[in-house]
Scaffold this active site. Structure first.
Site, PDB file in Angstrom:
ATOM      1  N   GLY A 252      19.409 -61.767  86.363  1.00 48.39           N
ATOM      2  CA  GLY A 252      20.793 -62.168  86.549  1.00 48.39           C
ATOM      3  C   GLY A 252      21.597 -62.064  85.265  1.00 48.39           C
ATOM      4  O   GLY A 252      21.356 -61.196  84.426  1.00 48.39           O
ATOM      5  N   SER A 253      22.466 -63.032  85.103  1.00 43.89           N
ATOM      6  CA  SER A 253      23.427 -62.975  83.990  1.00 43.89           C
ATOM      7  C   SER A 253      22.767 -62.927  82.620  1.00 43.89           C
ATOM      8  O   SER A 253      23.412 -62.553  81.634  1.00 43.89           O
ATOM      9  CB  SER A 253      24.342 -64.186  84.047  1.00 43.89           C
ATOM     10  OG  SER A 253      24.899 -64.276  85.327  1.00 43.89           O
ATOM     11  N   ALA A 254      21.519 -63.353  82.530  1.00 43.37           N
ATOM     12  CA  ALA A 254      20.855 -63.301  81.231  1.00 43.37           C
ATOM     13  C   ALA A 254      20.844 -61.871  80.695  1.00 43.37           C
ATOM     14  O   ALA A 254      20.835 -61.653  79.487  1.00 43.37           O
ATOM     15  CB  ALA A 254      19.436 -63.831  81.351  1.00 43.37           C
ATOM     16  N   PHE A 255      20.920 -60.908  81.617  1.00 43.42           N
ATOM     17  CA  PHE A 255      20.927 -59.502  81.193  1.00 43.42           C
ATOM     18  C   PHE A 255      22.215 -59.119  80.487  1.00 43.42           C
ATOM     19  O   PHE A 255      22.279 -58.089  79.823  1.00 43.42           O
ATOM     20  CB  PHE A 255      20.701 -58.592  82.420  1.00 43.42           C
ATOM     21  CG  PHE A 255      19.380 -57.864  82.356  1.00 43.42           C
ATOM     22  CD1 PHE A 255      18.182 -58.554  82.306  1.00 43.42           C
ATOM     23  CD2 PHE A 255      19.343 -56.472  82.345  1.00 43.42           C
ATOM     24  CE1 PHE A 255      16.974 -57.887  82.253  1.00 43.42           C
ATOM     25  CE2 PHE A 255      18.135 -55.790  82.285  1.00 43.42           C
ATOM     26  CZ  PHE A 255      16.951 -56.498  82.237  1.00 43.42           C
ATOM     27  N   LYS A 256      23.247 -59.948  80.667  1.00 42.23           N
ATOM     28  CA  LYS A 256      24.529 -59.631  80.020  1.00 42.23           C
ATOM     29  C   LYS A 256      24.387 -59.595  78.509  1.00 42.23           C
ATOM     30  O   LYS A 256      25.159 -58.946  77.801  1.00 42.23           O
ATOM     31  CB  LYS A 256      25.595 -60.663  80.414  1.00 42.23           C
ATOM     32  CG  LYS A 256      26.075 -60.488  81.854  1.00 42.23           C
ATOM     33  CD  LYS A 256      26.961 -61.632  82.298  1.00 42.23           C
ATOM     34  CE  LYS A 256      27.220 -61.519  83.798  1.00 42.23           C
ATOM     35  NZ  LYS A 256      27.635 -62.806  84.365  1.00 42.23           N
TER      36      LYS A 256
END
Lengths: 649, 378
Positions: A292-296
Site C-alpha cells: 500500500g501507501s508504504a510504497f510511496k
C-alpha cells in the site's frame, strides 16, 4: 568305622585286631611317609593350578576393566563415547544465548529375535509407557527385525521403569534430541528437525550440513531479547485489534542483519506436526503482501533521485485520475496542489501516481529493481518469497504500483529497501547470520545521501506533523524519535478484486531517525477498529502504534537513548565508558553497547549518517546532537514543516 | 604367631581355639564376608524390586543367615579332626537323604528340583551341604585305602560318588555334579593316584563334559552361547561385560551401578559384575586375591600335615571352595560358559552361606595347629 568291616577282608597278621588307626605311625611308617610325600607334591600341583587360574582371572580383569579402550563389537549395544550421528551444533543468538541445542536422550528398541514372549513384553511395556498401544507393540515385537524402535526420547524415569521390567531383547540406545529453549519464539525462522535430527525448515534446514558436521555453534544475527519484545508486542496488538495474523521484522540498517523476525500465528517446534499450515507459514520471508501507501516512499525517493521532482515540487491532487476503467481517488482528499512531503504526510494516491508518471514506467521499474523489490528474497532460509508484479508493466500499473498496489513483496524485502532509504542510500543483502569477521558488510549504493536525508526528514514528518499518519507511532515510542510510513491495502477477496471489509496494514519505520540504526516493520492482517481507534482500522491506528511500542521496548536493549536524555549524567557516562572500553564482564550486555561504534564507521561509498558520530560517544543519538546541526534533519524538517503546514492551511 | 588377647595359659576350649586356629584364613574369611555384605547391600534392593518385595528383602534375609553361618563355622572349627570326620559322615548321610527327598518331592524352581521346603518358610538346598560332607567322607576313604592294606577305600569313594552323582543329575544340577566330581578327582589325585589314572580321569572328565553338552539341552545352549555370543540370548554376560568396562579403575561409585537393574541374577551369579561396575578393578582384584590366598594358604597348611586324611580333607574342601569362586568369576568374565554357581560368601543365598560356614569351619578345624613349636601335641 562305618562301612569299613568286610567279611572277605584277609587278615595279614592272624589274631591281631584291625585297629590300625590307633597306632598307624609305628606299624605303617614307610607307607604313611610315602603317601604323605605324594600328597604334598600333589597339593603343590593343585595350589599351583589354582594360583595360575586366579592369576588368569586377575589378568582378564585388568585387561577388561583397565586396558580395554574399545568395546568389543559383540558387547556393544549402544553408541559409546564416540560422536553420535545424531549430534548437531547449537544455534545461538548474536550474544551467544542458546536458541537450539541438543540434549542427550534415550531411545527404546528391541532385538525381536531375543524377545522370548512378545505378548507379555507388550503388555508390560504398554502398562509402563501408556502412549504405546499393546497391539502395535506386539506387531513390532513380532516383526522379526533385529533393530526395531519401540519409542524415542524416554525420560530417565521411563527408562528406569522399563529397565526394571527386565524384558530380554529390549535395549536402550543413547541418542540426542533437539531442544528449542525458547519454545515458539523463533518458530518459523529456526524451523525444527525430524527424529533423526535432520533439518526440516528455516535455519535448521538451510544450515543442515554445517550443523550436522560441526561442533561450533552457529551464531545468528537474531537477538533473543529483541525477538521476545517484538513477539510479545505483536501478539498483544493482534489481540487488541482482533487481527488474524501479523508479522514484524527488525533490521540493522547498516548491515542488513535481522535482529528479530516474527510471524504470527506460530507454533511450538516440539509439536511441529500438530502445527497448521498457517502456523508454519513464515509471513516475514515467504508472505507476499501489497504494501500500500508504504510504497510511496520508493516513489518519492525515485522522484528526488532522478530529479523529476524536488522537495518543493507540487502536484495537483484536486482531480481524481481516470485511466481506462479505473479512477484513482485519495482517501482523504485535500483537493489542492501538494508538495512532495505533503503527498507523503497525507498519503495522496493521486500525488504519488503523478510523481511516478513524471518519472516514467521504466524509471520506476529500474528503481524498484535497484531496491531489490523485484527479485526473490535473498536470505538464509529456504522459505523465500519472489515478488509478484505485472509481467507487462503499463501506465495503469505504474500508477497503482506508485502507491503499493499491484505489486507484492515480503516484509524482509521492505525492511531491506527502507534500510537503504534511511542509511545514506546503501542496500545491504538481508542476513540472519551474524557477521563475525569484523569486516564491514558490502552494500550497493542505490540512492544518494542527499535523497536519503530527505527521505528520513519526510518519514519523521509523517510521524510528527498534524494529520501525519504515523503520529501514533511517535506517541507510542515515547521519546524515541521514530520516522516511518503507513500502508493499508485491501485484501484480495475470494472472488478476486479488493475486499472493502478486510485489509492489511503495515508500518515501516526507522529509529532513531536522526541517525537511523534499525528499521522496524510491522504488518497486521485484518485488524479491526476498536473503541480507542474510533473504529478506524487503517495502519495509522494499529500498525503504527505497534511499531512505536516495539521501538519503545527495544530501544533500551539496543543502546539507543530517547530524545533529550542527559548525556552528561556522570555516573552513567562512566559506566558506559567502562563498557565501551571492554571493561564489562557481562558478555550479554556488551555487544549491544559496543555496537554503536561498530556501526559508526561502515566502509561504504555513501557516508552513513552515523559515520559522523564520534566513536567515543556511542550513545549520543539525540536530535540535539551538534553534528546534526548543519543541514541536519532538524533544519530540514523545520523548513519542510513551515512550507507544508503553510500550504495546508 | 604370638597372640596376647587370650594367653597361651588359657586352656579353655575357646582360648585354645584362638591361638591354634589359622588367623590368616580367619581374617581373609571375615574380610570376604564384609565385602559380601557391602555388595549385597548394593545388589539386593534392585533384585527385591523385581520380585516386588520390600527394598531390603534380600539384604535382611542374608543378614539373618550370616550369624547362623558364622556360628556354624565357629562351632565346627572347635572340633578335632576325628570329630570333624564323624560329623561329616553323619552330615553326609543326612544331606544325602534330604537330597534324595528333593528328587522325590522337591519343588521345581527354574526347571530343576533342588529345593526342599520344610514348613511354609524354611527352604533349603541340601545338595549345598552334601558337597563339603562328601569331600570329607571321600578324603577319609582315600586315606584309609592308602593307610590300611586291602581296605577298598577307593572303591567305596567311587561308589559314593556314583550315588551322589545319580541324585544330582536327576535334579538335574550339572554345576554341582561337575564340582563334586572335580573335587573327588582332585582328592583322588592328591591321594597318590598313578599318573596313568590321572590322565584317564581327565579324559573321563572331558568326555563327561562333552557328553553333558549333547545330553542336556540347557548345557548345549549355554555352551553354544558362550562360543558364539550372537547366537541366542547372551544378555546376561553381555550386560556383565559392559558393567566391568563401565567400572574401569575406580568404578562408578557405590550404588551407582546399572547392571544390577538389568540383570536378574545380579545378586547371585553375577555379583562380581556389580563389584566391578561400582567399585572398580581394585576391589575385584582384592576379591580374587582373597580367594586365592585362602585356597593356597589352606593347601600349604595341609602340606605340613602328617595325617593323610586331614591333608586330603583340607585339599578337597579348599579345591571345592576355590573352584566355586573360580567358576563364578570366570563365568562373569566370559572366560567360560555361564554356570549357575555362587561366589562364596559374596553372592546372596541362605543355604549356600550356611554350607560355606560348614566348609570354612571344617577347613579351619583341620588347619589348626595341633603341635607346639617343640613338637608336643596340644
Amino acid at each position: 568305622m562305618i562301612g569299613v568291616r568286610s567279611k572277605r577282608r584277609p587278615f595279614l597278621y592272624p589274631g591281631e585286631e584291625v585297629r590300625p588307626s590307633r597306632e598307624p605311625k609305628l606299624k605303617l611308617h614307610g607307607t604313611t611317609k610315602h603317601a604323605i610325600e605324594t600328597g604334598r607334591m600333589r597339593l603343590i600341583a593343585t595350589a599351583g593350578l589354582f594360583g595360575a587360574a586366579f592369576l588368569m582371572i586377575s589378568l582378564r580383569l585388568v585387561d577388561l576393566m583397565v586396558l580395554n579402550d574399545e568395546t568389543p563389537a559383540v558387547y556393544s549395544r549402544s553408541h559409546g563415547a564416540a560422536r553420535s550421528p545424531m549430534a548437531r551444533a547449537d544455534i545461538v543468538d548474536r550474544n551467544g544465548i542458546i536458541i537450539a541445542t541438543n540434549l542427550p536422550t534415550v531411545n527404546l528398541y528391541a532385538d525381536t529375535h531375543e524377545v522370548p514372549d512378545a505378548k507379555e513384553a507388550a503388555t508390560k511395556l504398554a502398562a509402563t509407557l501408556t502412549d504405546l498401544k499393546h497391539d502395535e507393540l506386539v506387531r513390532r515385537l513380532t516383526s522379526g527385525q533385529r533393530f526395531m524402535y519401540l519409542r524415542r526420547n524416554l525420560t530417565p524415569e521411563d527408562q528406569m521403569t522399563v529397565n526394571r521390567l527386565g524384558i530380554p531383547g529390549v535395549y536402550f540406545e543413547d541418542s540426542e534430541s533437539r531442544a528449542y529453549l525458547h519454545s515458539s519464539l523463533f518458530a518459523q525462522v529456526i524451523g525444527n528437525t525430524d527424529p533423526d535430527n535432520h533439518g526440516l525448515g528455516g535455519i535448521e534446514k538451510s544450515f543442515d550440513k554445517q550443523l550436522a558436521q560441526g561442533n561450533t555453534p552457529l551464531m545468528l544475527s537474531l537477538d533473543v531479547r529483541v525477538q521476545s519484545a517484538v513477539h510479545e508486542t505483536l501478539a498483544a496488538s493482534i489481540v487488541r485489534y482482533r487481527a488474524v495474523a501479523g508479522a514484524a521484522v527488525v533490521m540493522d540498517v547498516h548491515s542488513g542483519e535481522v535482529l528479530a523476525m516474527v510471524s504470527l500465528p506460530d507454533f511450538d517446534p516440539k509439536a511441529m506436526n500438530a502445527a497448521s499450515q498457517d502456523e508454519r507459514f513464515n509471513r516475514s520471508t515467504l508472505g507476499l503482501f501489497e504494501m500500500g501507501s508504504a510504497f510511496k516512499l520508493f516513489t518519492a525517493a525515485m522522484a528526488l533521485e532522478t530529479g523529476s521532482a524536488d522537495l518543493n515540487s507540487t502536484y495537483d491532487t484536486a482531480e481524481p485520475i481516470k485511466i481506462g476503467r479505473f479512477t484513482i481517488h485519495d482517501d482523504h482528499p485535500l483537493n489542492r496542489r501538494l508538495t512532495v512531503p505533503e503527498i507523503l504526510v497525507h498519503s495522496s494516491n493521486i500525488g504519488a501516481a503523478k510523481m511516478a508518471l513524471d518519472a516514467g514506467t521504466e524509471t520506476q521499474k529500474s528503481y524498484l529493481k535497484k531496491f531489490g523489490l523485484l527479485s526473490q528474497l535473498e536470505l538464509e532460509v529456504p522459505e523465500r518469497g519472489t515478488p509478484q508484479f505485472p509481467s507487462s508493466w503499463r501506465d495503469v500499473n505504474t500508477i497503482t504500483i506508485s502507491y503499493g498496489h499491484g505489486i507484492s513483496v515480503t516484509p524482509v524485502h521492505m525492511a531491506a529497501a527502507v534500510s537503504a532509504l534511511v542509511n545514506g542510500g546503501t542496500l545491504y543483502t538481508p542476513t540472519l547470520v551474524r557477521n563475525a569477521t569484523g569486516e564491514a558488510p558490502v552494500g550497493q549504493q542505490v540512492i544518494s545521501k542527499k535523497t536519503s536525508d530527505s527521505m528520513r526528514a519526510m518519514m519523521r514528518m509523517i510521524a510528527t506533523v498534524d494529520g501525519g499518519t504515523g503520529r501514533q507511532a511517535d506517541a507510542a515510542a515515547k521519546g524515541y524519535d521514530i520516522g516511518g510510513k503507513t500502508g493499508s491495502a485491501e485484501k484480495v477477496g475470494a472472488r478476486g478484486g479488493y475486499s472493502k471489509s478486510s485489509n492489511r496494514t503495515v508500518f515501516v519505520s526507522a529509529f532513531p531517525i536522526s541517525a537511523p540504526r534499525y528499521v522496524v516493520f510491522v504488518l497486521l492482517d485484518e485488524p479491526h477498529g476498536t473503541k480507542e481507534t474510533y473504529n478506524f482500522a487503517t495502519a495509522g491506528w494499529n500498525a503504527a502504534p505497534t511499531a512505536g511500542n516495539i521501538v519503545n521496548k527495544i530501544g533500551p536493549m539496543l543502546g539507543v537513548f530517547p530524545v533529550g536524555h542527559d548525556d552528561n549524567f556522570a555516573p552513567l557516562n562512566t559506566l558506559m565508558q567502562a563498557y565501551s572500553n571492554g571493561g564489562g564482564s557481562d558478555d550479554y550486555a556488551k555487544p549491544v553497547l559496543v555496537k554503536a561504534p561498530t556501526v559508526a564507521a561502515p566502509k561504504t561509498t555513501a557516508e552513513p549518517v552515523t559515520a559522523e558520530k564520534p566513536a567515543v560517544d556511542p550513545y549520543g543519538e539525540s536530535d540535539a546532537d551538534a553534528e546534526e546541526a548543519p543541514g541536519g534533519i532538524g533544519d530540514l524538517i523545520g523548513t519542510l514543516r513551515t512550507g507544508g503546514t503553510g500550504a495546508a492551511q | 604367631m604370638t597372640v596376647h588377647t587370650l594367653t597361651r595359659m588359657d586352656t579353655s576350649t575357646v582360648g585354645r581355639w584362638w591361638w591354634t586356629v589359622d588367623k590368616w584364613i580367619l581374617a581373609s574369611t571375615v574380610l570376604l564376608i564384609g565385602i559380601g555384605i557391602l555388595l549385597n547391600l548394593s545388589a539386593g534392593p534392585p533384585a527385591a524390586g523385581r520380585i516386588h518385595a520390600d527394598t531390603f528383602h534380600f539384604v535382611r534375609k542374608q543378614m539373618a543367615f550370616l550369624p547362623l553361618a558364622v556360628l556354624v563355622a565357629f562351632l565346627i572349627s572347635l572340633m578335632a579332626p576325628v570329630s570333624v570326620r564323624r560329623f561329616a559322615v553323619i552330615g553326609f548321610c543326612a544331606a544325602a537323604f534330604l537330597t534324595f527327598l528333593t528328587v522325590a518331592f522337591g519343588s521345581d524352581i527354574n526347571g530343576a528340583k533342588r529345593w526342599l521346603s520344610i514348613g511354609p518358610i524354611m527352604q533349603g538346598q541340601p545338595s549345598e551341604f552334601l558337597k563339603p560332607f562328601f569331600a570329607v567322607v571321600s578324603a577319609w576313604m582315600f586315606s584309609e585305602h592308602r593307610m590300611r592294606e586291602n581296605f577298598p577305600g577307593n572303591m567305596i569313594a567311587g561308589g559314593l560318588l556314583l550315588v551322589v552323582l545319580a541324585m544330582l543329575l536327576s535334579q538335574p544340577d550339572i554345576g554341582m555334579s561337575t564340582v563334586v566330581s572335580a573335587v573327588w578327582a582332585a582328592q583322588f589325585f592328591m591321594a597318590g593316584l598313578p599318573i596313568f589314572w590321572v590322565a584317564l580321569i581327565v579324559v573321563a572328565g572331558v568326555s563327561a563334559i562333552v557328553g553333558a553338552y549333547f545330553v542336556f539341552p540347557h548345557v548345549t545352549s549355554r555352551v553354544d552361547r558362550f562360543l558364539d555370543p550372537t547366537v541366542g540370548d547372551s544378555y546376561q554376560v553381555t550386560q556383565a561385560m559392559r558393567a566391568f568396562q563401565q567400572g574401569g579403575l575406580f568404578g562408578r561409585g557405590p550404588g551407582e551401578g546399572r547392571v544390577k537393574e538389568a540383570l536378574p541374577d545380579a545378586h547371585t551369579d553375577f555379583i562380581f559384575a556389580v563389584a566391578g561396575e561400582e567399585f572398580g578393578v581394585f576391589l575385584c582384584l582384592l576379591i580374587v586375591a582373597l580367594f586365592a590366598f585362602i585356597v593356597i594358604r589352606a593347601l600349604t597348611r595341609a602340606m605340613r600335615e602328617e595325617n593323610l586324611f586331614v591333608l586330603l580333607a583340607v585339599g578337597g574342601l579348599s579345591v571345592q571352595f576355590g573352584l566355586q569362586a573360580m567358576v563364578n568369576m570366570a563365568s562373569s568374565l566370559h572366560m567360560m560358559p555361564t554356570k549357575g554357581m555362587t561366589l562364596p560368601f559374596i553372592s546372596y543365598g541362605g543355604s549356600s552361606l550356611v554350607a560355606l560356614g560348614v566348609v570354612m569351619g571344617m577347613i579351619m578345624a583341620l588347619t589348626r595347629r595341633r603341635r607346639d613349636p617343640e613338637g608336643r601335641a596340644l
